[in-house]
Enzyme design. Sequence first.
Site, PDB file in Angstrom:
ATOM      1  N   HIS A 153     -13.236   7.289  -0.127  1.00  0.00           N
ATOM      2  CA  HIS A 153     -13.324   7.960  -1.424  1.00  0.00           C
ATOM      3  C   HIS A 153     -12.778   9.380  -1.343  1.00  0.00           C
ATOM      4  CE1 HIS A 153     -16.886   5.124  -2.616  1.00  0.00           C
ATOM      5  NE2 HIS A 153     -15.717   4.551  -2.760  1.00  0.00           N
ATOM      6  N   HIS A 154     -12.048   9.718  -0.272  1.00  0.00           N
ATOM      7  CA  HIS A 154     -11.586  11.117  -0.177  1.00  0.00           C
ATOM      8  C   HIS A 154     -10.632  11.441  -1.311  1.00  0.00           C
ATOM      9  CE1 HIS A 154      -7.928   9.479   1.628  1.00  0.00           C
ATOM     10  NE2 HIS A 154      -7.375  10.662   1.518  1.00  0.00           N
ATOM     11  N   LYS A 208      -7.290   2.317  -4.040  1.00  0.00           N
ATOM     12  CA  LYS A 208      -6.197   1.418  -4.407  1.00  0.00           C
ATOM     13  C   LYS A 208      -5.995   0.374  -3.330  1.00  0.00           C
ATOM     14  CE  LYS A 208      -2.691   0.754  -7.233  1.00  0.00           C
ATOM     15  NZ  LYS A 208      -3.023  -0.686  -7.184  1.00  0.00           N
ATOM     16  N   LYS A 232      -2.222   4.260   4.890  1.00  0.00           N
ATOM     17  CA  LYS A 232      -0.910   4.038   4.292  1.00  0.00           C
ATOM     18  C   LYS A 232      -0.657   5.054   3.167  1.00  0.00           C
ATOM     19  CE  LYS A 232      -0.357  -0.333   3.423  1.00  0.00           C
ATOM     20  NZ  LYS A 232      -0.341  -1.687   2.810  1.00  0.00           N
ATOM     21  N   LYS A 277      -9.562  -2.807  -0.704  1.00  0.00           N
ATOM     22  CA  LYS A 277      -8.976  -4.151  -0.708  1.00  0.00           C
ATOM     23  C   LYS A 277     -10.027  -5.109  -1.226  1.00  0.00           C
ATOM     24  CE  LYS A 277      -5.014  -5.804   0.915  1.00  0.00           C
ATOM     25  NZ  LYS A 277      -3.806  -5.008   1.117  1.00  0.00           N
ATOM     26  N   ASP A 337      -1.702  -9.178  -3.752  1.00  0.00           N
ATOM     27  CA  ASP A 337      -1.635  -9.269  -2.291  1.00  0.00           C
ATOM     28  C   ASP A 337      -1.369 -10.741  -1.972  1.00  0.00           C
ATOM     29  OD1 ASP A 337      -2.319  -7.280   0.078  1.00  0.00           O
ATOM     30  OD2 ASP A 337      -3.093  -9.232   0.672  1.00  0.00           O
ATOM     31  N   SER A 365       3.300   0.826  -7.230  1.00  0.00           N
ATOM     32  CA  SER A 365       2.044   0.715  -7.985  1.00  0.00           C
ATOM     33  C   SER A 365       1.625   2.076  -8.532  1.00  0.00           C
ATOM     34  CB  SER A 365       0.912   0.199  -7.082  1.00  0.00           C
ATOM     35  OG  SER A 365       0.939  -1.196  -7.001  1.00  0.00           O
TER      36      SER A 365
HETATM   37  N1  GLU Z   1      -1.256  -5.338  -1.522  1.00  0.00           N
HETATM   38  C1  GLU Z   1      -0.283  -4.337  -1.315  1.00  0.00           C
HETATM   39  C2  GLU Z   1      -0.533  -3.619   0.008  1.00  0.00           C
HETATM   40  O1  GLU Z   1      -1.104  -4.170   0.894  1.00  0.00           O
HETATM   41  C3  GLU Z   1      -0.139  -3.394  -2.512  1.00  0.00           C
HETATM   42  C4  GLU Z   1      -1.334  -2.592  -2.863  1.00  0.00           C
HETATM   43  C5  GLU Z   1      -1.201  -1.820  -4.180  1.00  0.00           C
HETATM   44  O2  GLU Z   1      -0.143  -1.864  -4.785  1.00  0.00           O
HETATM   45  O3  GLU Z   1      -2.192  -1.210  -4.559  1.00  0.00           O
HETATM   46  O4  GLU Z   1      -0.092  -2.537   0.228  1.00  0.00           O
END
Ligand code: GLU
Length: 473
Positions: free
Chosen positions: A67-68, A73, A97, A109, A151, A365
């Site tokens: 939550h930083h 996402k 990432k 996720k 995903d 995104s």
């Molecule tokens: N599922 C993709 C990933 O692993 C995209 C995630 C996104 O767009 O929020 O990076």
Amino acid sequence: MSEENEAYSLFDDVCMAVDNAAAHMDIHPGLLEQIKACNAIYKFNFPIRNDDGTYQVLKGYRIQHSHHKLPVKGGIRFSSYVNEEEVKGLAALMTYKCALVNIPFGGAKGGVSIDPTKYNVSQLERITRRYTSELIKKNFIGPAIDVPAPDYGTGAREMSWIVDTFEAFNPNVINAKGCVTGKPLSQHGIDGRTEATGMGVFFGIREAVSVKEDMDALGLTTGLRGKKVIIQGFGNVGYHSAKYLSEAGALIIGIAEYNGGIYDEEGIDLEALKAFQVKNRGFKSYHKGEFISEANSLLTYPCDILVPAALENQITGENAGDIKAKIIGEAANGPVTQEAEKILAQKNVMIIPDMYLNAGGVTVSYFEWLKNLSRVSFGKLEKRYDMKKFDALLESIENATGDTFTEAQKELIVKGASERDLVVSGLEETMVTAYHEMNKTRKEKNIESLRTAGFILALERIAVSYMDLGIFP
Ligand code: GLU
């Protein structure tokens, strides 16, 4: 599955990679512990009614790793491999990432433990809508809180069910469209999101092979032209990675799918193979090249670049010793285990890490989310203005010089940027900048692994977020 695989935890593997990076840093141990931990874990069971009136209880997850930064996402996966350790690991990877490519989100996720090929469209719709309402109930979705995306096993269709369900429950939320990304264009998606991850993979590999000093160390020439590539996975990410790499001159000689692969020294016709796969649900009896029933053996065939674009835990302690590729481009999340990475390091194999290489999806995104919040598509306001301005400029140059531009030159200069042009340019800029930052850190710290360098950069950025809040010294 071997015993080693049963004990495998993606989350532990990610934490190990983080620890390797932290060993090169001066970071408060409490802060490191906070960064590594998953902030919120929501797991739930929910029923769906089958068409014959029977019921099934399915396992769903949404895990918010950090939550930083908010919103968090990350995608939603439909796969029978989905379990808590996997989702935790994938959520953690999203945090690092986003930090590495400078996208202002925390990581998350989600997933449902089902084999989506065993369900019809109407069942998948019910599952997706029910999953979404479970997230709504607990405030685990929303444009300011947590923004899912496609995903493995999900795509634009599922995202449109998610946004529709969210809007039905939140009619007064003006930014509701930004509750999920990867939507179809008709549902306020963005042009270029579908191919974004594969395009990002291409930009990332292109950058890696452009650095002469690094290619010399691998005994390779610079550039993609003529490089032999094997891809694992021919879904959205694998197909688009292969497409852009081959357009840049690489030769795709092998493609592995879960139900068989194709090997062809002369190079595979990607469009023909894709059409065949869609029709026949596999490559068996494809007219050209050799069908490899034990598809994963393709991972160990000779090639310059190996691109695992399917699932985690594919290159392990068991097959790493047999890998012949000089470069592994991790298009999937977590395809190389930490154990395999040690073996590959001894063999001088360069790994372009997942947290960087597949960041194209979340980058675009981010653009989609911005578009949804602003409710205007990119380029809409300035496109015609730019066209008129450049038209006038060309005309005055022509008048002053007496020369005339060709139609092709005019077209190139006068054409205003479309939404897609801007998306591609933003994606390229993100991938190019992040690669060279990561590689610079690798050289400055005198370390071999790009992954460790990537984690160092990501940790530094996340740590600053906490320190600026005064939570840690
Ligand atoms: N599922 C993709 C990933 O692993 C995209 C995630 C996104 O767009 O929020 O990076």
